[in-house]
Design a protein around this motif. Sequence first.
Motif, PDB file in Angstrom:
ATOM      1  N   THR A   1       0.811  -1.367  -0.098  1.00  0.00           N
ATOM      2  CA  THR A   1       0.086  -0.066   0.108  1.00  0.00           C
ATOM      3  C   THR A   1       0.851   1.123   0.015  1.00  0.00           C
ATOM      4  N   VAL A   2       1.984   1.262   0.619  1.00  0.00           N
ATOM      5  CA  VAL A   2       2.904   2.489   0.708  1.00  0.00           C
ATOM      6  C   VAL A   2       3.410   2.583  -0.509  1.00  0.00           C
ATOM      7  N   GLY A   3       3.984   1.553  -1.234  1.00  0.00           N
ATOM      8  CA  GLY A   3       4.493   1.531  -2.467  1.00  0.00           C
ATOM      9  C   GLY A   3       3.423   2.224  -3.333  1.00  0.00           C
ATOM     10  N   TRP A   4       2.235   1.695  -3.345  1.00  0.00           N
ATOM     11  CA  TRP A   4       1.328   2.272  -4.365  1.00  0.00           C
ATOM     12  C   TRP A   4       1.024   3.766  -4.382  1.00  0.00           C
ATOM     13  N   TRP A   5       0.991   4.238  -2.728  1.00  0.00           N
ATOM     14  CA  TRP A   5       0.919   5.537  -2.643  1.00  0.00           C
ATOM     15  C   TRP A   5       1.931   6.408  -3.105  1.00  0.00           C
ATOM     16  N   ARG A   6       3.223   5.977  -2.929  1.00  0.00           N
ATOM     17  CA  ARG A   6       4.254   6.484  -3.415  1.00  0.00           C
ATOM     18  C   ARG A   6       4.313   6.668  -4.971  1.00  0.00           C
ATOM     19  N   TYR A   7       3.593   5.498  -5.733  1.00  0.00           N
ATOM     20  CA  TYR A   7       3.776   5.559  -7.151  1.00  0.00           C
ATOM     21  C   TYR A   7       2.727   6.613  -7.609  1.00  0.00           C
TER      22      TYR A   7
ATOM     23  N   ALA B   1       1.327  11.918 -10.094  1.00  0.00           N
ATOM     24  CA  ALA B   1       0.701  13.015  -9.854  1.00  0.00           C
ATOM     25  C   ALA B   1       1.795  14.317  -9.969  1.00  0.00           C
ATOM     26  N   LEU B   2       2.879  14.340  -9.489  1.00  0.00           N
ATOM     27  CA  LEU B   2       3.760  15.234  -9.249  1.00  0.00           C
ATOM     28  C   LEU B   2       4.558  15.404 -10.778  1.00  0.00           C
TER      29      LEU B   2
END
Length: 259
Positions: free
Chosen positions: A35-41, A46-47
Amino acid sequence: MEQHLSSTREEALTLLRRGTPNREVSDLLGVPRGTVGWWRYEDRRALGELFERTHDCPRCSTQEVDGPWYAYLLGLYLGDGHIIRKPKQNHLSVFCDLKWPGLIDAAEEAMRCVMRMPSIHRRVRNGCAEVKSVSTHWPCLFPQHGPGKKHDRLIALEPWQQEIVDAHPWELIRGLIHSDGCRITNWTTRMVGGERKRYEYPRYFFTNKSDDIRRIFTDTLRRVGVEWTVLARGHDPFNVSIARRASVALMDAHVGPKY
């Protein structure tokens, strides 16, 4: 799927943007690593950030190569190693007989000392242990990688590799012996005072189909003062033999039997 508070997600992204590793964020907030990896991706996308996986390849960074461990790992690779390079599968594998657990540990230690960041796994099958290190950068360190079997293509050391081997010749020899070599005890009989007596003596062998790899081995032996001969198997000179007492003593001091 488990839902997480938006505040948890924002806290995670704040940590990630500061450079905190995914694993630490996962442990700190109690959120699955995936989940953390997906949030970072999603955040990178987005950036508009371009993602480049961090690495510690000595050929592509300021990281210095560990010369002794690299020379040893080079010997293992030339003997019983290969690299898989595909879009979603990149790794270096070294294969070791389960009879030699010390060599299995040494192969893993060598990979870890040459590049500490890649993950390392072991897989056991048919009496053999595969030690595998996952990274797209292993071909940088082993430019001998290529399609087909090693004995069907040119194998030559790059100048920077030769410099390492010149500085650490015994480590390369040890890696080659540990992969495609052995120390055995030969015996013969002689007549002494009318009585036939048995004599035993140690001997090292290195066997490889590649003329280039055998030449790398024998050139390095010559450099450290070890005498050798070639024993043909049929018409194929695949076996390098080291039997002279002084040379065996040198090999015992720097290489020794498998363990």
